[in-house]
Scaffold this active site. Structure first.
Site, PDB file in Angstrom:
ATOM      1  N   HIS A 140     -62.210  17.679  56.606  1.00 53.02           N
ATOM      2  CA  HIS A 140     -62.987  18.459  55.655  1.00 53.02           C
ATOM      3  C   HIS A 140     -62.088  19.112  54.616  1.00 53.02           C
ATOM      4  CE1 HIS A 140     -61.658  21.539  58.498  1.00 53.02           C
ATOM      5  NE2 HIS A 140     -61.947  22.473  57.600  1.00 53.02           N
ATOM      6  N   ASP A 184     -62.133  22.819  52.582  1.00 54.79           N
ATOM      7  CA  ASP A 184     -62.744  24.114  52.871  1.00 54.79           C
ATOM      8  C   ASP A 184     -63.838  24.479  51.864  1.00 54.79           C
ATOM      9  OD1 ASP A 184     -61.238  24.671  55.130  1.00 54.79           O
ATOM     10  OD2 ASP A 184     -59.637  25.639  53.990  1.00 54.79           O
ATOM     11  N   HIS A 191     -58.264  18.338  55.531  1.00 53.09           N
ATOM     12  CA  HIS A 191     -57.452  18.591  56.714  1.00 53.09           C
ATOM     13  C   HIS A 191     -58.289  18.474  57.980  1.00 53.09           C
ATOM     14  CE1 HIS A 191     -58.950  22.515  55.308  1.00 53.09           C
ATOM     15  NE2 HIS A 191     -58.923  22.907  56.562  1.00 53.09           N
ATOM     16  N   ARG A 218     -55.645  33.436  58.488  1.00 53.17           N
ATOM     17  CA  ARG A 218     -55.772  32.694  57.236  1.00 53.17           C
ATOM     18  C   ARG A 218     -56.223  33.593  56.097  1.00 53.17           C
ATOM     19  NH1 ARG A 218     -60.390  28.394  57.031  1.00 53.17           N
ATOM     20  NH2 ARG A 218     -61.527  30.170  56.168  1.00 53.17           N
TER      21      ARG A 218
END
Length: 289
Positions: free
Chosen positions: A101, A103, A238, A252
């Site tokens: 995917h 983000d 990723h 993150r």
């Protein structure tokens, strides 16, 4: 590789497609010159891994993110206590996303970059993979590229009954800094191509998903506690490899996005013939990605 501060950066590419390890940087004491060099390396390699950042504080993590742009306050993923700009990705709380995917493509302005600091890693497994979507686009045949340049795609997420987001983006987007074109669809959030019938859309997207995940377009990174990954969300996908049982925890920071730009669509949205039922494409139901 040297910069004007006298600091030497040791840059080690990790695959022929994308990705590079960066040694010799302390993100808690980052000068403007060093940041400019890291930014240049990110544009070149698409994902960079700044190793050995065990002393990175949440405040320094957020400050590093703000050098790229405005930092997101995520609306529904768990945040680090006292530092709401940091999302906690914990394998013990569902933080495993073993689907390729990009983000948050379901937003009108998806994030331009993410900065993930791994603070706890399993002894075996837990790698992450990335793909170079510019290289994917460039290795498609000319007729397919010409078709894709004139299409858009619908990206959707639904979390229970409380949050739904939908956006329409070019199937091929142009990077605002490098000018390179990249394929911009992904398995997790791309629902359908509205200029095509349902069957046509499903068939084309399935081909693009499978082609873009080819090993010749990827890199794979073996994490160590303290490593920081920065990836360009405009040109990569990723995948978090789910092959471990011990805890894995990351923090993150996400940089708010720009509006994906590409060629204007050459066709109107598909309209079913009178009496023909048009079944809508799938809608994702994702609790935690």
């Amino acid at each position: 590789m040297s910069v004007s501060t006298g600091t030497t950066l040791d840059v080690r590419p990790i695959s022929g497609a994308l990705g590079a390890e960066i040694h010799g940087v302390d993100l808690t004491n980052l000068t403007d010159e060093l940041f400019a060099e890291l930014h240049r390396l990110l544009l070149r390699h698409q994902v960079i891994f700044v190793v050995g950042q065990t002393g990175l504080t949440p405040e320094a993590h957020v400050a590093f993110g703000r050098r790229f742009g405005e930092v997101e306050l995520h609306p529904y993923l768990p945040r680090l206590e006292g530092t709401p700009e940091i999302v906690v990705i914990d394998s013990e709380s569902g933080g495993k996303v073993d689907v390729w995917h990009t983000d948050m493509t379901f937003h009108q302005s998806p994030p331009i970059a993410s900065i993930l600091h791994l603070v706890k890693t399993p002894s075996v497994g837990g790698d992450t993979m990335w793909t170079n979507q510019c290289l994917v686009y460039e290795q498609l045949s000319a007729p397919i590229r010409q078709l894709l340049d004139g299409l858009t795609a619908i990206h959707v997420i639904r979390i229970g009954n409380e949050f739904t987001s939908r956006a329409e983006h070019p199937v091929v987007r142009t990077h605002p800094e490098t000018g390179r074109r990249s394929l911009y669809v992904n398995r997790l959030f791309t629902s359908h191509i509205p200029q095509l019938s349902r069957n046509e859309s499903d068939a084309l997207l399935q081909y693009l998903f499978e082609f873009s995940e080819g090993p010749q377009f990827t890199c794979r990174y073996r994490w160590r506690a303290g490593d920081v990954a920065v990836w360009d969300n405009r040109v990569t996908q990723h995948y978090a490899v789910n092959d471990y049982v011990e805890p894995r925890r990351g923090q993150r920071v996400t940089i708010l996005g720009d509006h994906p730009e590409g060629e204007p669509p050459r066709w109107e949205h598909y309209q079913a013939a009178p009496g023909q039922r048009y079944w809508p494409a799938r809608v994702n139901a994702v609790e935690n990605y």
